[in-house]
Design a protein around this motif. Structure first.
Motif, PDB file in Angstrom:
ATOM      1  N   LEU A 317     -12.958  -8.558 -34.692  1.00  0.00           N
ATOM      2  CA  LEU A 317     -13.773  -9.742 -34.365  1.00  0.00           C
ATOM      3  C   LEU A 317     -13.401 -10.947 -35.234  1.00  0.00           C
ATOM      4  O   LEU A 317     -14.022 -11.999 -35.139  1.00  0.00           O
ATOM      5  N   GLN A 318     -12.423 -10.745 -36.095  1.00  0.00           N
ATOM      6  CA  GLN A 318     -12.083 -11.816 -37.051  1.00  0.00           C
ATOM      7  C   GLN A 318     -11.595 -13.088 -36.362  1.00  0.00           C
ATOM      8  O   GLN A 318     -12.022 -14.202 -36.690  1.00  0.00           O
ATOM      9  N   SER A 332     -16.502 -22.210 -43.832  1.00  0.00           N
ATOM     10  CA  SER A 332     -16.624 -20.755 -43.740  1.00  0.00           C
ATOM     11  C   SER A 332     -15.356 -20.128 -44.306  1.00  0.00           C
ATOM     12  O   SER A 332     -14.247 -20.560 -43.979  1.00  0.00           O
ATOM     13  N   MET A 333     -15.519 -19.125 -45.151  1.00  0.00           N
ATOM     14  CA  MET A 333     -14.342 -18.429 -45.700  1.00  0.00           C
ATOM     15  C   MET A 333     -14.212 -17.098 -44.968  1.00  0.00           C
ATOM     16  O   MET A 333     -15.126 -16.276 -44.994  1.00  0.00           O
ATOM     17  N   ILE A 334     -13.086 -16.905 -44.310  1.00  0.00           N
ATOM     18  CA  ILE A 334     -12.883 -15.668 -43.543  1.00  0.00           C
ATOM     19  C   ILE A 334     -11.765 -14.871 -44.198  1.00  0.00           C
ATOM     20  O   ILE A 334     -10.634 -15.347 -44.314  1.00  0.00           O
ATOM     21  N   THR A 335     -12.095 -13.665 -44.664  1.00  0.00           N
ATOM     22  CA  THR A 335     -11.118 -12.844 -45.395  1.00  0.00           C
ATOM     23  C   THR A 335     -10.779 -11.598 -44.596  1.00  0.00           C
ATOM     24  O   THR A 335     -11.677 -10.879 -44.144  1.00  0.00           O
ATOM     25  N   GLU A 336      -9.488 -11.352 -44.428  1.00  0.00           N
ATOM     26  CA  GLU A 336      -9.012 -10.191 -43.662  1.00  0.00           C
ATOM     27  C   GLU A 336      -8.525  -9.132 -44.642  1.00  0.00           C
ATOM     28  O   GLU A 336      -7.592  -9.373 -45.393  1.00  0.00           O
ATOM     29  N   THR A 337      -9.178  -7.960 -44.646  1.00  0.00           N
ATOM     30  CA  THR A 337      -8.768  -6.927 -45.611  1.00  0.00           C
ATOM     31  C   THR A 337      -8.107  -5.723 -44.939  1.00  0.00           C
ATOM     32  O   THR A 337      -7.617  -4.843 -45.625  1.00  0.00           O
ATOM     33  N   ILE A 338      -8.104  -5.668 -43.614  1.00  0.00           N
ATOM     34  CA  ILE A 338      -7.582  -4.460 -42.950  1.00  0.00           C
ATOM     35  C   ILE A 338      -6.104  -4.620 -42.593  1.00  0.00           C
ATOM     36  O   ILE A 338      -5.309  -3.722 -42.827  1.00  0.00           O
TER      37      ILE A 338
END
Ligand code: UD1
Length: 429
Positions: A317-318, A332-338
């Motif tokens: 959903l990122q 907005s800070m959007i962080t992707e860890t996967i």
């Protein structure tokens, strides 16, 4: 190649029926390889990835039946039956695996039931280098011998079949958990899978395997214990609703405004995402059939998001969240860890006027008042739908190219949105 044209600015009002979950359907279809009997799946979405998995199973010798729409207003999706009584070929060829990484899910079931499989290595993909080492180490823990040669993984069970074992994943992997869970069902003795992924699609798979006679405990937790059976039998299983499709339409209402009821779905497996969306100013109310979502004339507010394994905010959903936040009030800070390299939608959103700066695994989105339509290119499944969402809110016309990415995972997207008032159409050819 098909394109999708959207003229932005219309609010959404109406009802959208959610389809069965693609990511539940794919492993469930692979599970049919575990038994000689027929596995019947209900609520199967009509998607390109489902056709790819069906083609792969047919290549292995599985007989596939399609029974059309089930009752309940035609919204229960298709019913498909799979009979793997005779496996004629244990190889998953390059052409099918290359099209869809989830093809690797046939590995565990084939080795467990037939004792061998040869599966093309999936290789890198658009959203980064996605190895399958955890799948292979897990199979080795059950006694399989693995050889890598000529771009293929050849796996062979020991004499007498796979043996139960203890698999400790260094981090949660959805596919590896599914592959090993299926394999363990036919291994001799007890298998414990520690640090298992807990996504609802894994729970759905476990429920189906149990209906097929598997003995699994710890379902829904990060420790799965499987007591292997000599054989499994047939079953009929309804596939859970697609939580990613559900939340994508929640965000469509978020970006376009209006009020939509999402039916044939559930709120319980979207808790973290719905919390974030509520925090940003969307009104989400559970209903008997699913949920009602609305946004009035106010702008949403920027919220920070970090993707995590379930029950955290889903990586799938990122991209949609980034589109939504690009018109929100504030940053907005959007962080992707996967996944590495899962920001390919950023340049395309920027071409529509979004203000996004990427720093490593994080993207800073500064909301703008309005986006403008543009010609944009889909790069992967979720990136492409994020561009559709942006197009719903943009001034003017957006044309999305390479729609085949979208067709892998969204059933009749343009029809569902058009029925709620969006000006969206597919341009053929
Ligand atoms: C599944 C979903 C996908 C979703 C992802 C994460 C399906 C068909 N696809 O993909 O939509 O985005 O979960 O929720 O259900 N990894 C390894 N080695 C492995 C396996 C995975 O390093 O053997 C890494 C991956 O590169 C990735 C992370 O682990 O960085 C998570 O991947 P995984 O959970 O396995 O994703 P998939 O099962 O491929």
């Amino acid at each position: 190649m098909d394109r999708i044209r959207i003229r932005g600015g219309n609010r959404l009002n109406g009802t959208i029926a959610i389809s069965g979950a693609k990511n539940a359907a794919l492993p469930l279809m692979a599970a049919s390889l575990l038994t000689e009997d027929t596995l019947k799946l209900e609520n199967v979405p009509h998607l390109a990835d489902i056709s790819t998995m069906a083609a792969l199973l047919a290549h292995h010798g599985v007989k596939i039946g399609l029974e059309g729409d089930a009752p309940n207003g035609g919204h229960r999706g298709r019913v498909m039956s799979f009979n793997a009584q005779t496996i004629t070929d244990t190889e998953a060829p390059y052409d099918l695996v290359r099209k869809m990484r989830a093809s690797v899910l046939v590995l565990g079931p084939l080795v467990a039931r037939i004792g061998e499989a040869r599966v093309s290595m999936p290789g890198g993909c658009a959203i980064g280098n996605r190895p399958i080492d955890l799948h292979l180490k897990g199979l080795e823990a059950l006694g399989a011998e693995i050889e890598l040669a000529e771009g293929y993984i050849a796996a062979r069970a020991p004499k007498g079949g796979l043996k139960g074992g203890h698999i400790v994943f260094p981090f949660a992997s959805v596919g590896a958990t599914e592959n090993l869970l299926m394999a363990a069902c036919l291994a001799d003795g007890e298998t414990v899978i520690s640090n298992a992924a807990r996504e609802p699609e894994i729970t759905d798979l476990a429920h189906c395997l149990m209906a097929m006679g598997a003995d699994i405990s710890g379902v829904g937790t990060d420790t799965l214990t499987v007591r292997g059976q000599k054989t499994l039998h047939g079953a009929t299983h309804p596939i859970i609703p697609d939580r990613i499709e559900t939340a994508t339409y929640v965000m469509a209402v978020g970006i376009a405004g209006g009020e939509v009821e999402l039916t044939n779905t559930r709120v319980d497996f979207l808790k973290s995402a719905l919390e974030k969306l509520t925090e940003s100013g969307l009104k989400i109310t559970p209903t008997v059939k699913g949920m009602k979502v609305s946004r009035g004339q106010h702008r949403l507010k920027g919220v920070d998001v970090m993707t995590e394994p379930f029950p955290g905010f889903p990586t799938d959903l990122q991209a949609q969240m980034m589109a939504l936040m690009s018109t929100a009030n504030g940053a907005s800070m959007i962080t992707e860890t996967i996944f590495e390299n899962r920001f390919m939608h950023v340049p395309e959103l920027s071409r529509m006027g979004a203000n996004i700066t990427v720093h490593g695994a994080s993207a800073m989105v500064r909301g703008v008042k309005s986006l403008t339509g543009a010609q944009v290119m889909a790069t992967d499944l979720r990136a492409s739908v994020s561009l559709v969402l942006a197009g719903l809110a943009a001034e003017g016309e957006t044309v999305l190219h390479r729609v085949y990415h979208l067709d892998r995972g969204y059933e009749r997207l343009e029809e569902k949105l058009a029925a709620c008032g969006a000006d969206i159409e597919r341009l053929k050819g």
